[in-house]
Each structure stands twice: as structure tokens, then as C-alpha cells.
Design an enzyme around this catalytic site. Structure first.
Site, PDB file in Angstrom:
ATOM      1  N   ASP A  64      42.795  49.788  40.957  1.00  0.00           N
ATOM      2  CA  ASP A  64      42.887  50.369  39.612  1.00  0.00           C
ATOM      3  C   ASP A  64      41.832  51.468  39.464  1.00  0.00           C
ATOM      4  O   ASP A  64      41.809  52.182  38.459  1.00  0.00           O
ATOM      5  CB  ASP A  64      42.781  49.302  38.517  1.00  0.00           C
TER       6      ASP A  64
ATOM      7  N   ASP B 146      46.408  46.201  42.851  1.00  0.00           N
ATOM      8  CA  ASP B 146      45.342  45.737  41.962  1.00  0.00           C
ATOM      9  C   ASP B 146      45.907  45.548  40.554  1.00  0.00           C
ATOM     10  O   ASP B 146      46.429  46.501  39.955  1.00  0.00           O
ATOM     11  CB  ASP B 146      44.255  46.824  41.946  1.00  0.00           C
TER      12      ASP B 146
ATOM     13  N   LYS C 193      45.607  41.734  43.624  1.00  0.00           N
ATOM     14  CA  LYS C 193      44.191  41.406  43.430  1.00  0.00           C
ATOM     15  C   LYS C 193      43.940  41.265  41.929  1.00  0.00           C
ATOM     16  O   LYS C 193      44.484  42.026  41.131  1.00  0.00           O
ATOM     17  CB  LYS C 193      43.301  42.504  44.019  1.00  0.00           C
TER      18      LYS C 193
ATOM     19  N   GLU D 169      40.554  40.478  39.087  1.00  0.00           N
ATOM     20  CA  GLU D 169      39.102  40.399  38.945  1.00  0.00           C
ATOM     21  C   GLU D 169      38.692  39.140  38.185  1.00  0.00           C
ATOM     22  O   GLU D 169      39.349  38.770  37.205  1.00  0.00           O
ATOM     23  CB  GLU D 169      38.585  41.606  38.146  1.00  0.00           C
TER      24      GLU D 169
ATOM     25  N   GLU E 192      31.667  42.698  45.053  1.00  0.00           N
ATOM     26  CA  GLU E 192      31.217  44.059  44.761  1.00  0.00           C
ATOM     27  C   GLU E 192      29.814  44.062  44.152  1.00  0.00           C
ATOM     28  O   GLU E 192      29.542  43.324  43.189  1.00  0.00           O
ATOM     29  CB  GLU E 192      32.209  44.735  43.784  1.00  0.00           C
TER      30      GLU E 192
HETATM   31  O1  KIV Z   1      39.892  49.388  42.261  1.00  0.00           O
HETATM   32  C1  KIV Z   1      39.224  49.418  43.303  1.00  0.00           C
HETATM   33  O2  KIV Z   1      39.107  50.450  43.989  1.00  0.00           O
HETATM   34  C2  KIV Z   1      38.565  48.198  43.727  1.00  0.00           C
HETATM   35  C3  KIV Z   1      37.663  48.281  44.911  1.00  0.00           C
HETATM   36  C4  KIV Z   1      36.376  48.916  44.539  1.00  0.00           C
HETATM   37  C5  KIV Z   1      37.442  46.964  45.554  1.00  0.00           C
HETATM   38  O3  KIV Z   1      38.725  47.192  43.112  1.00  0.00           O
END
Ligand code: KIV
Length: 267
Positions: free
Chosen positions: A44, A83, A113, A115, A182
Site C-alpha cells: 500500500d 497488501d 498482507k 498490518e 518493520e
Molecule cells: O507497503 C509496503 O511497501 C510495505 C513494506 C514496507 C513492507 O508494507
């Protein structure tokens, strides 16, 4: 052969480090696939790198699906992870299921993914049970920027470090196939990597993580603004783009381009 989620755990068992890079478009995905990068994340972060927002909060599922589809078409060999953006799973498990399903059905990514810990742990359990592989993301989770009061290193106190470790373990227990860490101190990256059987993928989490991820614009030197401490620029493409564009402009104004080899004859 296309990389799959089981390969990542196998590499961890074999002690083989691996890479993940972000990608948001077809052309870049093709080059990264040719380079043999095994995992591509349609992050994202495209909100800042591709769409020019100040953070990732305005990114929608429709944005993600469009870019993820392009990356999938460009990279037939890599494992592609989509994401889940802000508000794609925050209101309910139903949203999480529907939006993760869209990613697999419409963009044809192989995994998603999300968070954070908390409710995301249960969403991870539910998605995994439905055949949707989930990558976790802990530490500095960018959609929490307002909660964190900025982009700050996380897990510095003992208590915060324990919380991240507990979340990581819980995500692994419910079926996450890998966990991004991260901007956390290196000793915490090491503890998490040793405690988990699934791979950790670090970005500013030290050298002991099982894999490393960078944002492609950072790696290529395309970010003219602040470059984070954890970034190494492997190229200076921003400078190369500027020089090429200046030269083109100069050549056209001087009559040095186009020349006969660029012209079509009448027949
Ligand atoms: O959105 C993204 O680029 C990420 C990475 C930094 C892991 O979540």
C-alpha cells in the site's frame, strides 16, 4: 516454477536468506522477475510512491487491485503478495474475507498482507482456513502513523518488544506464512526470527531476519526526499532519469534529435 508460500518456510529451515521487493506496475515487475526476486509485494506504499499521497491511508482496494493485476501479469515466477489497505479489514471479518477474496479472484495474487496484531490475528486464522495465505506485518505499521505520532522505531521498551513477540507468535499459531518486521531494534528482529518457525522479513529490523524487503523506489534511488536509515540505494535511477530527460530536451531544441536514422522514408 512459481514460488509458493511453502518455499519460504523451506528456505528458513535450510538457513537460506531471501528477498522481497515492492512492485506496483507491469514493467518493473517484469525486470524484478527476470532478476529472480522470489517475492513481490504490491504494497500500500503505492499511495506515496505511485499516487503522491502523504501517507498510505487514502489507498483503496480498487487502487490495489489494479496495480496488483499489473504486477501479476509481469511476474509469472514470483510469489505475489497483495497488501490490504487501510479500512479493507478494519471494520469486520466480513470485510477482510471479501477484500482478500477480491485480491485472489480479480488480481490473482497468491497471498495477502495485513498490518498489526489484535483482531488481525483472528482475521488471519479465518482467511488461512479459507485457503487465503496471510503475511503478517508488525513493528512500524504505516497505517498506524496517526496512532504512533509519526514514523517511529517500534519495540524499543521491554514491554513493547514483548508485545511484538507475542503478536508474532500468535500470528504464526493461527497460520501466517511469514511476518514482516518493520523498524524495530535488531536484537528484537533476531529474537523474533529465532522464536518463529515461519520466516521473518525485515525492513529496518537488522541482519538476523530470514528475508529482507525494500521499497523498490528506495532501492533504485528514485526517492528525492528523505531516505530512511535502513535503505541502501543500489542505483541512482532518479539522477539517470533527470539527465536523460534534460539531454532529450537539449537535443530537440538544438536540432540534434531526431536524425536520419530515426526517420521513415516515403516508401
Ligand atoms: O507497503 C509496503 O511497501 C510495505 C513494506 C514496507 C513492507 O508494507
Amino acid at each position: 516454477m512459481t514460488v509458493n508460500v511453502r518455499d519460504l518456510r523451506k528456505w528458513k529451515t535450510e538457513g537460506k536468506k531471501f528477498t522481497m521487493l515492492t512492485a506496483y506496475d507491469y514493467t518493473t515487475a517484469r525486470w524484478l522477475d527476470r532478476a529472480g526476486i522470489p517475492v513481490l509485494l504490491v504494497g500500500d506504499s503505492l499511495g506515496t510512491t505511485m499516487l503522491g499521497y502523504p501517507d498510505t491511508l487514502s489507498v483503496t482496494m480498487d487502487d490495489m487491485i489494479r496495480h496488483a493485476g499489473a504486477v501479476v501479469r509481469g511476474a509469472p515466477n514470483a510469489l505475489i503478495v497483495g497488501d490490504m489497505p487501510f479500512m479493507a479489514y478494519h471494520a469486520s471479518a466480513d470485510d477482510a474475507i471479501r477484500n482478500a477474496g477480491r485480491f485472489l479472484q480479480e488480481a490473482r495474487v497468491q497471498a495477502v498482507k495485513m498490518e498489526g496484531g489484535g483482531r488481525v490475528i483472528d482475521y488471519t486464522r479465518q482467511l488461512t482456513a479459507m485457503g487465503i495465505p496471510v503475511m503478517g506485518h508488525l513493528g512500524l505499521t504505516p497505517t498506524f502513523v496517526n496512532q504512533f505520532g509519526g514514523y517511529r522505531v517500534q519495540g524499543r521498551s521491554d514491554e513493547a518488544a514483548e508485545r511484538i513477540l507475542d503478536d508474532a507468535k500468535a500470528l504464526e499459531d493461527v497460520g501466517a506464512f511469514a511476518i514482516v518486521l518493520e523498524a524495530v531494534p535488531s536484537p528484537l528482529g533476531q529474537r523474533a526470527s529465532e522464536a518463529l518457525t515461519v520466516p521473518t522479513i525485515g525492513i529496518g529490523a537488522g541482519p538476523h531476519c530470514d528475508g529482507q524487503v525494500l521499497v523498490i523506489q528506495d532501492l533504485l534511488g528514485l526517492n528525492p526526499d528523505h531516505v530512511a536509515k535502513f535503505v541502501r540505494e543500489y542505483a541512482k535511477l532518479g539522477d539517470a532519469i533527470e539527465a536523460a530527460a534534460r539531454q532529450f530536451d537539449h537535443d530537440v531544441r538544438d536540432g540534434a534529435f531526431p536524425t536520419p536514422e530515426h526517420e521513415y522514408s516515403a516508401r
